[in-house]
Design a protein around this motif. Sequence first.
Motif, mmCIF file in Angstrom:
data_model
loop_
_atom_site.group_PDB
_atom_site.id
_atom_site.type_symbol
_atom_site.label_atom_id
_atom_site.label_comp_id
_atom_site.label_asym_id
_atom_site.label_seq_id
_atom_site.Cartn_x
_atom_site.Cartn_y
_atom_site.Cartn_z
ATOM 1 N N CYS A 1 0.243 -1.657 12.700
ATOM 2 C CA CYS A 1 0.889 -2.895 12.271
ATOM 3 C C CYS A 1 -0.057 -4.077 12.479
ATOM 4 N N ALA A 2 -0.673 -4.152 13.658
ATOM 5 C CA ALA A 2 -1.609 -5.243 13.956
ATOM 6 C C ALA A 2 -2.797 -5.228 13.008
ATOM 7 N N ASP A 3 -3.318 -4.032 12.721
ATOM 8 C CA ASP A 3 -4.450 -3.915 11.795
ATOM 9 C C ASP A 3 -4.077 -4.433 10.405
ATOM 10 N N LEU A 4 -2.867 -4.103 9.951
ATOM 11 C CA LEU A 4 -2.403 -4.559 8.637
ATOM 12 C C LEU A 4 -2.275 -6.074 8.612
ATOM 13 N N PHE A 5 -1.653 -6.637 9.631
ATOM 14 C CA PHE A 5 -1.499 -8.096 9.693
ATOM 15 C C PHE A 5 -2.856 -8.793 9.671
ATOM 16 N N LEU A 6 -3.814 -8.258 10.398
ATOM 17 C CA LEU A 6 -5.131 -8.880 10.471
ATOM 18 C C LEU A 6 -5.813 -8.867 9.110
ATOM 19 N N ARG A 7 -5.749 -7.726 8.409
ATOM 20 C CA ARG A 7 -6.365 -7.631 7.077
ATOM 21 C C ARG A 7 -5.700 -8.586 6.092
ATOM 22 N N LEU A 8 -4.376 -8.634 6.122
ATOM 23 C CA LEU A 8 -3.663 -9.473 5.164
ATOM 24 C C LEU A 8 -3.843 -10.956 5.472
ATOM 25 N N ASP A 9 -3.937 -11.309 6.747
ATOM 26 C CA ASP A 9 -4.172 -12.709 7.108
ATOM 27 C C ASP A 9 -5.522 -13.185 6.590
ATOM 28 N N GLU A 10 -6.481 -12.293 6.519
ATOM 29 C CA GLU A 10 -7.795 -12.656 5.985
ATOM 30 C C GLU A 10 -7.776 -12.792 4.466
ATOM 31 N N GLU A 11 -6.889 -12.048 3.803
ATOM 32 C CA GLU A 11 -6.838 -12.049 2.344
ATOM 33 C C GLU A 11 -5.920 -13.123 1.778
ATOM 34 N N PHE A 12 -4.813 -13.416 2.474
ATOM 35 C CA PHE A 12 -3.789 -14.318 1.955
ATOM 36 C C PHE A 12 -3.662 -15.571 2.808
ATOM 37 N N ASP A 13 -3.202 -16.651 2.179
ATOM 38 C CA ASP A 13 -2.921 -17.882 2.911
ATOM 39 C C ASP A 13 -1.652 -17.738 3.745
ATOM 40 N N ILE A 14 -0.641 -17.081 3.168
ATOM 41 C CA ILE A 14 0.655 -16.929 3.823
ATOM 42 C C ILE A 14 1.097 -15.477 3.729
ATOM 43 N N VAL A 15 1.460 -14.908 4.864
ATOM 44 C CA VAL A 15 2.002 -13.551 4.931
ATOM 45 C C VAL A 15 3.422 -13.672 5.472
ATOM 46 N N ILE A 16 4.422 -13.418 4.615
ATOM 47 C CA ILE A 16 5.821 -13.503 5.033
ATOM 48 C C ILE A 16 6.314 -12.096 5.339
#
Length: 305
Positions: A119-134
């Motif tokens: 879960c943490a790995d996914l959040f980290l990757r998406l935070d780098e790709e997107f401005d907002i992760v809901i």
Amino acid sequence: MLIFATSDKGGTGRSVTSCNVAFRSSLDNREVCYLDFDFGSPTAGAIFQVAGAASGTRNGGLHSYLDGRTSQPERIDIWSSSDRQSLRQRPPGAGQLVLFPGDHGGSEFPNTPEMNKRCADLFLRLDEEFDIVIVDLSAGRSYATDMVLAATAMPSLRKVLTRWLIFHRWTNQHVGAAAGLVYDEGGILATGEERGHDRQELLDALRLVRTAVINPDAEELSPLRPAQIAFLRECNARLTDLASSRKVGITQVIASIPLDPLLQWREQLISDNDLYERKIANVETVEAFEKLAKDIVDPVAWEVV
């Protein structure tokens, strides 16, 4: 930025509001993704009107990713995949709008250290790709909430900006439930502390979103009898006092979403076509969505009063 949307009870409008905020944020030239962590009922696809994911996906969604059955969860580009014609073209100036659905037939499941790490790995990757992760969480004191609290306490996510939106309807039961979710034993603050978060920092990153709010002084209520208006005002005053006494008063509120008949009868994105051409939605509702979309990224809206 990670935005976690949760509520202690179902029927708060959490998912439909979060989807509309994602939509409005994308229209405002932000790169946005939406993760359906409502594992018992992954229906965000229905709000975005993606028929193949209306009740989750069969192609390896978030459940499959978290338990290690797939290395990458399915991602759906809303601008090219929605069955709704008005969403099938990415408007000029709009950013990405991507849905990560849960698995069809999925359910709540106890998290493990391995799942928390994925879960943490996914959040980290998406935070780098997107401005907002809901991240739309299951209602209540769920495994999903525990998982994200564990994940965001990990060193890899310590510097990632996170916000929490607690949704509740403007009723006695919902106000009490929202306060309990935040402050009671087993609530967000207590569980967050157990997982390694600083309690005050977590509280500072948390705001309330009131939904289906009726304004007793609204012009459209003028046909009501004086006794009915007086009753609504009395109820509103009592709710205001209750919220203040339970520490979920106005200083903790970031948005109040008005009652809208369209959203009561059909959970969907409200497009400009719905507002200006078909005239089936209220301007005040869209304005509230737009304001919340701006406030979630505005540091001033999160300053401690």
